[in-house]
Scaffold this motif. Structure first.
Motif, PDB file in Angstrom:
ATOM      1  N   ASN A 241       0.825  -1.211   0.000  1.00  0.00           N
ATOM      2  CA  ASN A 241       0.000   0.000   0.000  1.00  0.00           C
ATOM      3  C   ASN A 241       0.861   1.263   0.000  1.00  0.00           C
ATOM      4  OD1 ASN A 241      -2.380  -1.411  -0.088  1.00  0.00           O
ATOM      5  ND2 ASN A 241      -2.609  -1.487   2.138  1.00  0.00           N
ATOM      6  N   TYR A 307      -4.161   5.466   5.217  1.00  0.00           N
ATOM      7  CA  TYR A 307      -2.927   4.764   5.591  1.00  0.00           C
ATOM      8  C   TYR A 307      -2.412   5.295   6.918  1.00  0.00           C
ATOM      9  CZ  TYR A 307       1.805   2.881   5.296  1.00  0.00           C
ATOM     10  OH  TYR A 307       2.978   2.218   5.571  1.00  0.00           O
ATOM     11  N   GLY A 314      -6.313  -0.789   1.170  1.00  0.00           N
ATOM     12  CA  GLY A 314      -5.943  -1.583  -0.006  1.00  0.00           C
ATOM     13  C   GLY A 314      -6.646  -1.111  -1.275  1.00  0.00           C
TER      14      GLY A 314
END
Ligand code: FAD
Length: 385
Positions: A241, A307, A314
């Motif tokens: 990611n 994040y 994802g």
């Protein structure tokens, strides 16, 4: 999410650093397929490549949003972050899954740039996108693993001290599950070069320092295994990611560079007695590229915010990478068209950036594999492979 105001000084500092590396610098390297040693040294010295390493290990401890801004500004300045972007994110696997001793041993050196962790050995010639079918093996032998096999497209291997290597430690048919049986190692390439590691450069359409690497009875100390044996695929996935978000940010930077170049040229270039940008046939493609870039930029920001909030990102990271790679490629194509013949002239830098940005709909993951991910994991459609 980091406040935009906090990021502005970082953006300015990156821009100022990049101003010392103008088009002529990159053109010369491109002609010779040479590595930007001075540029990478300057980014390292300024601490930008250690953005994501926590302060306790000597890094800058910045957020993903700030790291993405660094990569975006490099590209938007006309420079190329590909020769060193992996120094920013490859260490994430070590940070998340390494032992305390491994982190103490390696992360401070990586943060200072004395240890270059730039090589990421996953792709193999026969497995391609199907990572689980990779053939490189690591077999335990006392306090070592013995590695045999081959990787391809191992970028920056010649400019790296360490490699994050994914290899099979349990034969596929004996593994507990489809994704088990692969392990991650931190390979010290300085030692390995005289111990079974061979690196061969691959010349590509752009200056990318990519290679193929061969392992023949390469002995890796067992203490260099990251995490648990057999769980390496999961560890590698966990780093994807960050890679997707940062490369998406690079694509946004590229798109901004192409759009600025095209708009500026379209304002100045006079044909048939008026600026070419006065024609809708010229201005609409620039506007379209801008809209595509801005939409992609929003997704990059969303993915970075998720994040850094520690949430599952994802889908957003994949969509950001997809949209940004498409936007940069569309902007590149538009920029060549806007410049007419001059789009092909080396001294305009457009053809170089055009070749460089083309990579990102293929690597580090190709468009179809992102579409498959969204189809399966977001839309609940049957797995297609
Ligand atoms: C310049 C460069 C640098 C790279 N750097 C690195 C690196 O540092 N480390 C590393 O490990 N790898 C690296 N890669 C490898 C990169 O990640 C792969 O090239 C990429 O993931 C695609 O794999 P492949 O080339 O084997 O293509 P393949 O997997 O052979 O796929 C070929 C085409 O078929 C499509 N395809 C395959 N399977 C399916 C399917 N089931 N459904 C639909 N379409 C499908 C793909 O989307 C693609 O368009 C690099 C590649 C390049 C070109």
């Amino acid at each position: 999410m980091t406040d935009v105001a906090d990021i502005a000084p970082i953006r300015e500092a990156v821009r100022a650093l990049c101003a010392d590396f103008p088009g002529e610098y990159w053109r010369r390297l491109d002609r010779d397929r040479a590595y930007p040693i001075e540029f990478v040294a300057a980014l390292t010295k300024a601490g930008f490549l250690a953005a994501l390493i926590p302060e306790q290990y000597g890094g800058s401890g910045l957020t993903m949003t700030a790291a993405a801004a660094i990569m975006e500004e490099i590209q938007a300045s006309g420079c190329n972050g590909a020769p060193c972007h992996a120094q920013m994110y490859t260490m994430g696997t070590l940070l998340r899954h390494g032992s305390a001793a491994q982190k103490e041993r390696y992360l401070p050196g990586i943060a200072r740039g004395e240890l270059r962790l730039q090589a990421f050995g996953v792709t193999e010639p026969t497995s391609g996108s199907d990572t689980l079918s990779l053939r490189t093996t690591a077999v335990r032998d006392g306090d070592h693993y013995v590695v045999d096999g081959q990787k391809i497209w191992t970028s920056r291997a010649e400019h790296s001290d360490l490699m994050l290597l994914l290899a099979r430690t349990t034969p596929r048919e004996q593994a507990k599950s489809r994704t088990a049986g692969l392990s991650v190692f931190l390979v010290d390439m300085r030692q390995a070069r005289t111990n079974g590691l061979t690196i061969r450069p691959i010349r590509t359409m752009m200056n990318h320092a990519t290679t193929e690497v061969f392992f023949e009875n390469m002995r890796v100390p067992a203490e260099n295994l990251i995490g648990n044996e057999g769980e390496g695929f999961r560890y590698i996935l966990s780093g994807m990611n960050a890679e997707r978000i940062l490369i998406a940010a690079e694509c946004i930077g590229d798109a901004k560079w192409f759009i600025d170049k095209a708009a500026s040229y379209a304002r100045d270039r006079v044909v048939f007695g008026r600026p070419i940008g006065q024609n809708q046939g010229v201005q609409f493609p620039i506007a379209r590229a801008y809209i595509g870039m801005r939409a992609a930029e929003l997704m990059v920001r969303e993915a970075a915010a998720l994040y850094e909030a520690g949430e599952d990102c994802g889908a957003e990271a994949n969509m950001a990478k997809h949209l940004a790679a498409e936007a940069s490629w569309a902007a590149a194509d538009m920029c060549v068209q806007t410049h007419g013949g001059f789009g092909f002239a080396e001294e305009f830098d457009i053809e170089r950036k055009f070749r460089e940005t083309r990579l990102y709909t293929v690597a580090p993951i190709s468009t179809n594999l992102i579409l498959s991910y969204i189809a399966e994991h977001v839309l609940g459609l049957p797995r297609s492979y």
